[in-house]
Design a protein around this motif. Structure first.
Motif, short mmCIF file in Angstrom:
data_model
loop_
_atom_site.label_atom_id
_atom_site.label_comp_id
_atom_site.label_asym_id
_atom_site.label_seq_id
_atom_site.Cartn_x
_atom_site.Cartn_y
_atom_site.Cartn_z
N PHE A 98 0.83 -1.21 0.00
CA PHE A 98 0.00 0.00 0.00
C PHE A 98 0.86 1.26 0.00
O PHE A 98 0.51 2.26 -0.64
N ILE A 99 1.97 1.22 0.72
CA ILE A 99 2.88 2.38 0.71
C ILE A 99 3.44 2.60 -0.69
O ILE A 99 3.54 3.74 -1.17
N ALA A 100 3.82 1.52 -1.36
CA ALA A 100 4.35 1.65 -2.72
C ALA A 100 3.29 2.19 -3.68
O ALA A 100 3.58 3.04 -4.53
N MET A 101 2.05 1.71 -3.54
CA MET A 101 0.99 2.23 -4.40
C MET A 101 0.67 3.68 -4.09
O MET A 101 0.25 4.45 -4.97
N GLY A 102 0.85 4.09 -2.82
CA GLY A 102 0.72 5.50 -2.50
C GLY A 102 1.76 6.33 -3.23
O GLY A 102 1.47 7.45 -3.69
#
Length: 641
Positions: free
Chosen positions: A233-237
């Motif tokens: 999720f951090i990477a997609m953010g």
């Protein structure tokens, strides 16, 4: 007696290990959280790099400025130029640029062009070096070089991480990212860009793989999946922030510099991010593990806990043993592990490969709404986020293997229906159905590929985890290579690629049944642990099955609790026949009917007692070890019958 196989976590001590290493209670909760935060934060930088890749090679809208006036206006749809650099959290393959209109020499009579980008940038490599018409193939080679660099990087860095450690591979990869990434921004021609792009991908693969393995080995067994999803999720953010950052930078060179410079803050990881303690113990580097624990406690000014002190004392008692590091080729000598890795490689490749086919199908039928770059970009991101959310829910409900099987079945159905059903529908139904199947396929194939990578990280033993994970990631990279290959051939062979990947997905449905369930189990340490990893039935509950009755209750209800051992005595007979009643077996809910006399042998007519139903209030009637069935009420006799 039949021996039942007990399903439990694989042993942390290999039976073939010369000196078994004790299980370490470190790191503590606070230290573990600190290390997990350090392992998850760089995912933001990797997400920014992933999102910037398609912006650098996006095809602009062209307009002839100087040259033949009868040349028609050349227009190309802006799209996602690169597949993602990382199979995790998600690959967003490119939209196929409409380069066919610029490849023909009779349409490329213009001496200069006006370029119009719609992705926030004013200039990228296509506009800077005029990579259109006869030079458009260089853009696809640039995409190809990044993916090839990632594939080689996963293979090499995985082997090195198992041989020299995770920490050294991480720090060296970060240094190479800084060197090649900043030099890439200073490229003077497309040849230099393609070459540096290969080495940048090679370095980024080492960063991603070492951090992925570190998160798996630091987190507890019930937190591994959620920690991996948090990093995703951090990477997609980071990917969601990339278009806004591009709009601020306006130039691809400035954007590249802004994204790469924060990697400087990862250089101190050499001091603050320790080596994997699990890997040190698995390879029998006891003294290095002891020094690591003491050094970590000294740097953070912490007094070792009691269990840590006991662990250190056990390490001191162990004799010095040569480190036993395992190379990836040792995988061929295993009995079952190589089959698991092969199945996951087969699953991850079509998972990421068919993703490109769904993107191409979505582009063909997307219309004016999704033709906008931002609408298409954020649609893909939202699909990926929703896919991860649903995957988290299903994994908690069905386990890793069941969820992977469900997503594989959905992907196969979406592919087959899109290939065989759309053409047989009415024309006004083809576009909406194709759009629906494309979105469903994107949704399921994303989870299919990512879950294959995660399961590989859990099933592969610690001594070979990085190498095995590198194989699966490299297989996923081969699936992503289909996008630039199809673009290089003007989308020729797209239908054949989709058919091949759809067939592979169907085969994966059968192969997934060979995998064990890794949820809630400790990580295997040695090759022997991975070979004896238990495989439960697919429909078995994740919790161990529990009988409705206890063992004592089962014996009581079956009459086994009150039975004395059987003796070899003849059965009571009546004229040569067993004196059974004309009814059901004389079972009851009371004490047993015991005859305290000799064997009940009647040498006359049939022993038939006229009474009520031949059911006594006790379990099976027992006459000194022989059955004594009586056609009457409770048969309690103190003498011979």
């Amino acid at each position: 007696m039949r021996r039942e196989r007990v399903e439990g976590p694989p042993s942390h001590v290999s039976p073939l290990s010369p000196t078994p290493s004790p299980r370490c209670p470190w790191p503590a909760a606070a230290s573990r959280r600190r290390l997990l935060v350090l392992a998850c934060l760089p995912a933001l930088l990797l997400g920014l790099e992933t999102g910037s890749a398609p912006l650098l090679t996006a095809q602009p809208r062209l307009e002839c400025v100087n040259g033949s006036r009868d040349h028609p206006r050349q227009q190309q749809t802006p799209g996602r130029g690169f597949p993602t650099i990382l199979p995790n959290p998600r690959g967003i393959p490119p939209l196929a640029a409409a380069a066919a209109t610029t490849n023909s020499s009779d349409k490329c009579r213009c001496n200069s062009w006006d370029f119009y980008l719609h992705n926030g940038l004013v200039r990228n490599i296509v506009t800077q070096w005029s990579l259109v018409c006869n030079s458009s193939w260089k853009v696809h080679i640039a995409k190809f070089s990044l993916l090839v660099g990632l594939i080689f990087g996963y293979l090499v860095s995985g082997c090195l991480a198992d041989w020299v450690g995770r920490q050294l591979v991480l720090v060296v990869s970060v240094l190479f990212v800084l060197v090649f990434g900043l030099t890439l921004a200073l490229s003077v021609n497309v040849t230099m860009f393609i070459t540096l792009r290969f080495f940048e991908g090679f370095s980024l693969a080492g960063v991603f793989l070492s951090l992925y393995v570190a998160r798996i080995e630091i987190a507890q067994s019930n937190q591994r999946f959620m920690i991996t999803m948090v990093a995703g999720f951090i990477a997609m953010g980071g990917q969601l922030l990339t278009p806004g950052l591009a709009a601020l930078c306006r130039n691809w060179q400035v954007l590249q510099t802004v994204i790469i410079c924060p990697f400087i803050f990862m250089i101190p990881y050499w001091c603050i991010f320790p080596e994997s303690l699990s890997w040190l113990l698995a390879t029998h580097q006891s003294h290095a593990a002891k020094d690591l624990l003491l050094d970590y406690a000294r740097k953070h000014q912490q007094e070792p806990e009691e269990d840590v002190k006991e662990f250190l004392s056990e390490l001191e008692k162990e004799p010095p043993v040569k480190a036993q590091k395992v190379f990836i080729l040792k995988l061929l000598s295993t009995r079952i592990l190589w089959k698991h890795i092969l199945v996951l490689c087969v699953t991850s490749r079509p998972g990421f490969g068919v993703h490109n086919c769904f993107i191409k199908s979505l582009m063909d039928h997307e219309g004016d709404t999704l033709a906008n770059f931002y609408a298409h970009y954020y649609t893909m991101e939202v699909v990926g986020i929703l896919s991860c959310v649903v995957m988290c829910f299903l994994v908690s409900l069905m386990g890793r293997r069941g969820t992977l099987l469900v997503f594989t079945i959905v992907t196969a159905l979406a592919s087959l229906l899109q290939l065989g059903l759309i053409s047989n529908l009415a024309p006004y139904l083809q576009q909406p159905f194709s759009l629906v199947f494309s979105l469903i396929g994107l949704f399921s194939s994303h989870s299919m590929g990512n879950l294959s990578i995660f399961i590989c990280a859990e099933l592969t033993p610690t001594v070979m985890r990085a190498g095995g994970l590198g194989l699966v990631l490299a297989s996923a990279g081969f699936g992503q290579l289909t996008a630039p290959i199809m673009e290089l051939h003007n989308q020729k062979g797209y239908f054949l690629h989709h058919v091949v990947f759809a067939c592979c997905t169907v085969i994966c449905i059968i192969c997934i049944l060979l995998l064990p369930e890794s949820g809630g189990r400790e990580l295997p340490v040695s090759l022997e642990d991975a070979d004896v990893y238990p495989r439960r039935h697919l429909l078995t509950s994740r919790r161990s099955a529990r009988s409705l009755l206890s063992h004592t209750e089962l014996k009581s209800y079956s009459g086994l609790a009150s039975h004395p051992p059987h003796r070899d005595t003849p059965s009571p007979t009546v004229n040569g026949h067993s004196p059974t009643a004309n009814g059901p077996s004389p079972t009851a809910n009371g004490p047993s009917a015991i005859v305290n006399g000799p064997s009940a042998n009647v040498n006359g007519p049939s022993a038939n007692v006229n009474g009520p139903s031949p059911t006594a209030n006790g379990p099976s009637a027992d006459a000194n070890g022989s059955s004594a069935d009586v056609n009457g009420p409770s048969a309690d006799v103190n003498g011979p019958t």
